[in-house]
Design a protein around this motif. Sequence first.
Motif, mmCIF file in Angstrom:
data_model
loop_
_atom_site.group_PDB
_atom_site.id
_atom_site.type_symbol
_atom_site.label_atom_id
_atom_site.label_comp_id
_atom_site.label_asym_id
_atom_site.label_seq_id
_atom_site.Cartn_x
_atom_site.Cartn_y
_atom_site.Cartn_z
ATOM 1 N N LEU A 169 28.080 12.931 -50.804
ATOM 2 C CA LEU A 169 26.972 13.874 -50.696
ATOM 3 C C LEU A 169 26.343 14.126 -52.064
ATOM 4 N N ALA A 170 27.169 14.258 -53.091
ATOM 5 C CA ALA A 170 26.633 14.468 -54.445
ATOM 6 C C ALA A 170 25.758 13.284 -54.864
ATOM 7 N N SER A 171 26.221 12.069 -54.592
ATOM 8 C CA SER A 171 25.434 10.881 -54.930
ATOM 9 C C SER A 171 24.099 10.900 -54.194
ATOM 10 N N TYR A 172 24.140 11.236 -52.924
ATOM 11 C CA TYR A 172 22.928 11.285 -52.109
ATOM 12 C C TYR A 172 21.947 12.338 -52.639
ATOM 13 N N LEU A 173 22.486 13.501 -53.009
ATOM 14 C CA LEU A 173 21.640 14.596 -53.494
ATOM 15 C C LEU A 173 21.236 14.428 -54.955
ATOM 16 N N ARG A 174 21.789 13.394 -55.625
ATOM 17 C CA ARG A 174 21.510 13.088 -57.027
ATOM 18 C C ARG A 174 21.968 14.230 -57.943
ATOM 19 N N ILE A 175 23.183 14.719 -57.647
ATOM 20 C CA ILE A 175 23.803 15.750 -58.470
ATOM 21 C C ILE A 175 25.250 15.329 -58.747
ATOM 22 N N THR A 176 25.906 16.019 -59.651
ATOM 23 C CA THR A 176 27.304 15.705 -59.946
ATOM 24 C C THR A 176 28.207 16.337 -58.885
ATOM 25 N N PRO A 177 29.385 15.776 -58.672
ATOM 26 C CA PRO A 177 30.342 16.400 -57.737
ATOM 27 C C PRO A 177 30.687 17.836 -58.144
ATOM 28 N N GLU A 178 30.719 18.113 -59.443
ATOM 29 C CA GLU A 178 31.019 19.474 -59.911
ATOM 30 C C GLU A 178 29.906 20.448 -59.508
ATOM 31 N N THR A 179 28.668 20.017 -59.660
ATOM 32 C CA THR A 179 27.539 20.860 -59.245
ATOM 33 C C THR A 179 27.593 21.098 -57.748
ATOM 34 N N LEU A 180 27.887 20.056 -56.978
ATOM 35 C CA LEU A 180 28.003 20.213 -55.527
ATOM 36 C C LEU A 180 29.093 21.212 -55.177
#
Length: 188
Positions: A169-180
């Motif tokens: 999901l983080a990759s899809y949203l173009r954010i880091t896993p930590e931000t997610l």
Amino acid sequence: MEFIKNYLRAIVPLSDESMNLILSCVVEEQFAKNSVLVTQGCPNSYMYVIKEGLVKGFVELEGKEICLSFWGENETFGDVVTYLTGDRATKSYLALEDLLVYKFEIQQFRSFFDTNYQICNLGRILTENYILVKKFEDQMYQISDSFDRYKYFAQFRKQIIHRLKGKDLASYLRITPETLSRIRKVHS
């Protein structure tokens, strides 16, 4: 095959003759979790309708996997370039859960377009639905705030969001896993 008949007839009215033509190029198949259905850069002959399970579409760029799409129950997926041109797949598709799908042999399905207006309409509507999904994604990526992008995705994909791994999901949203992870804590 009742599932696929009902699925298709919900999209466009189909005569028994049209349905039988379509069913001649459809096969029900199961895939285990983590199975690759389509590999980027390889020939691909199928489009899919999901009865059960979840799939992600992704590309590999410079050794990094970038998630581009998710598909769940009652959704059609496949490489649109392959569908339209017959070229090799531009992305890979991976089963995130055990899958039960109906796969359509693309060339045979498209061969009916010249002689059967109902099947031609079905192909048109499937393509239009894909365009609408891409429009949703384009709108989501225009949102600069990662929290708002997550909320947008959660609103339109609420049936699958909790089934996705954080890294996908983080990759899809173009954010880091930590931000997610921080967003999910606030959003829950």
